[in-house]
Enzyme design. Structure first.
Site, mmCIF file in Angstrom:
data_model
loop_
_atom_site.group_PDB
_atom_site.id
_atom_site.type_symbol
_atom_site.label_atom_id
_atom_site.label_comp_id
_atom_site.label_asym_id
_atom_site.label_seq_id
_atom_site.Cartn_x
_atom_site.Cartn_y
_atom_site.Cartn_z
ATOM 1 N N HIS A 99 0.837 -1.231 -0.176
ATOM 2 C CA HIS A 99 0.262 0.436 0.329
ATOM 3 C C HIS A 99 0.754 1.359 0.098
ATOM 4 O O HIS A 99 1.565 1.570 -0.672
ATOM 5 C CB HIS A 99 -0.820 0.270 1.086
ATOM 6 C CG HIS A 99 -1.615 -1.064 1.402
ATOM 7 N ND1 HIS A 99 -2.458 -1.708 0.843
ATOM 8 C CD2 HIS A 99 -1.234 -2.653 2.352
ATOM 9 C CE1 HIS A 99 -3.195 -3.491 0.500
ATOM 10 N NE2 HIS A 99 -2.034 -3.452 1.813
ATOM 11 N N GLU A 136 -1.906 -0.041 8.039
ATOM 12 C CA GLU A 136 -1.177 -0.487 7.385
ATOM 13 C C GLU A 136 -0.121 -0.211 6.452
ATOM 14 O O GLU A 136 1.392 -0.608 6.214
ATOM 15 C CB GLU A 136 -1.611 -1.728 7.169
ATOM 16 C CG GLU A 136 -1.132 -2.902 6.247
ATOM 17 C CD GLU A 136 -2.040 -3.605 4.985
ATOM 18 O OE1 GLU A 136 -2.851 -3.685 4.881
ATOM 19 O OE2 GLU A 136 -0.966 -4.190 4.693
ATOM 20 N N HIS A 191 3.354 -6.742 4.325
ATOM 21 C CA HIS A 191 1.894 -6.242 5.056
ATOM 22 C C HIS A 191 1.294 -7.005 6.385
ATOM 23 O O HIS A 191 1.937 -7.760 6.563
ATOM 24 C CB HIS A 191 0.740 -7.303 3.826
ATOM 25 C CG HIS A 191 1.379 -6.744 2.781
ATOM 26 N ND1 HIS A 191 -0.038 -5.780 2.266
ATOM 27 C CD2 HIS A 191 1.292 -7.496 1.523
ATOM 28 C CE1 HIS A 191 0.033 -5.867 0.650
ATOM 29 N NE2 HIS A 191 1.002 -6.562 0.354
ATOM 30 N N GLU A 273 1.642 -11.065 5.599
ATOM 31 C CA GLU A 273 1.022 -10.963 6.583
ATOM 32 C C GLU A 273 1.439 -11.003 8.202
ATOM 33 O O GLU A 273 1.497 -12.005 8.360
ATOM 34 C CB GLU A 273 -0.576 -11.338 6.106
ATOM 35 C CG GLU A 273 -1.416 -11.318 5.022
ATOM 36 C CD GLU A 273 -1.790 -9.882 4.502
ATOM 37 O OE1 GLU A 273 -1.586 -8.488 5.377
ATOM 38 O OE2 GLU A 273 -2.305 -9.424 3.031
#
Ligand SMILES: [Zn+2]
Length: 309
Positions: A99, A136, A191, A273
């Site tokens: 992101h 995030e 992430h 993640e």
């Protein structure tokens, strides 16, 4: 080893002529000290001379001016190979901080679709956040920067897909192509997940073997799995985190064929993640800088393990 036996023999021989050597060196002052001390250095390697020889040294130097505790030694090659300090010299690592903190201000741009070979997907997404608002995108950038520092110290060339220096994105197809263009030896996309509260733990996402359009992961699926398994193990060791309890059947691994960042990659690549931002216990870890340093260490060590075979 042969060196040890050589110096042992030398020590015995020297011990037999100790009195003669001392008598000869005493008038020489500092020069005599240095000569004797150099002889004595052999004992550090071979251990041949008895301890009493060392205790006799002050009598030799009693007429000399104060001496340095460690006289300069002849230069010699370091016994430690340089490659031990820089095991990743010549390796290229791309880190992909998931992101972008600015994506939230560019929702139209990041919503446009891009071709991921097997499908079309949104250019990028805003990512998730903790209840307290820690995004995030902030997390991924921080952990990636910490991992970069560790990897560069080991000699790797590290490139980022974005370093907080873009208005938004990049899009997922460009994220993949940055790794491809760099001919990266390994790519890790960082992430944190947005699963329901109560779901905990981390997992590594591996590319499924897919083909379609520009996507062909048939050659990278196996090395990416090796990379992912190394990252999983080292991440567990470094953070003490458990594999996710809500995906991957407790293995900490999940194979996906729907992510553009993986489908378009031509070099070994995984996502991690690191935890679930929507769970308060995981969020307490993800928002702790000390924990993020451990997370970065786990990722960097996993990459190092993979690249060192
Ligand atoms: Zn994400």
């Amino acid at each position: 080893m042969s060196n040890g036996s050589f110096f042992s023999a030398s020590g015995r021989r020297r011990g037999g002529t100790l009195a003669l050597v001392l008598a000869t060196l005493a008038p020489l002052g500092l020069g005599g000290w240095l000569l004797w001390d150099n002889l004595g250095q052999q004992d550090d390697n071979g251990g041949g001379a008895p301890a009493s020889s060392a205790s006799s040294l002050p009598t030799v130097s009693s007429t000399s001016s104060p001496l340095p505790a460690q006289p300069p030694q002849p230069s010699s090659p370091s016994p430690k190979n340089k490659s031990d300090d820089k095991p990743l010299t010549g390796k290229v690592v791309v880190l992909d901080p998931g992101h972008n903190p600015n994506n939230r201000d560019h929702t139209a741009e990041i919503a446009r679709h891009v071709d991921i070979g097997t499908d079309e997907k949104e250019c990028d997404t805003t990512g998730t956040a903790t209840d307290a608002g820690y995004s995030e995108a902030s997390f991924t950038l921080d952990v990636a920067r910490r991992a970069r520092t560790l990897l560069e110290a080991r000699g790797a060339t590290v490139k980022f897909t974005q370093d907080g220096d873009r208005a938004f994105g990049p899009c997922v197809d460009e994220r993949a192509r940055i790794g491809n263009s760099a001919r990266a030896d390994a790519v890790v996309s960082v992430h944190a997940d947005g699963a329901p509260a109560g779901d905990r733990g981390f997992h590594v996402i591996l590319p499924k073997s897919v083909r379609g359009g520009d996507a062909d992961t048939s050659k990278i699926a196996a090395p990416s799995r090796r990379l992912g398994e190394r990252v999983r193990g080292e991440f567990m060791d470094a953070t003490g985190s458990e594999p996710a309890d809500y995906i991957g059947d407790g293995s900490g691994l999940n194979v996906r064929g729907d992510l553009g960042g993986l489908n378009l990659s031509t070099v070994p690549k995984v996502f991690i993640e690191c935890g679930n931002m929507r769970d308060s216990k995981d969020a307490a870890e993800l928002t702790d800088p000390k924990w993020r340093e451990r997370a970065a260490l786990g990722i960097a060590q996993g990459i190092t393990d993979f690249l060192n075979g």
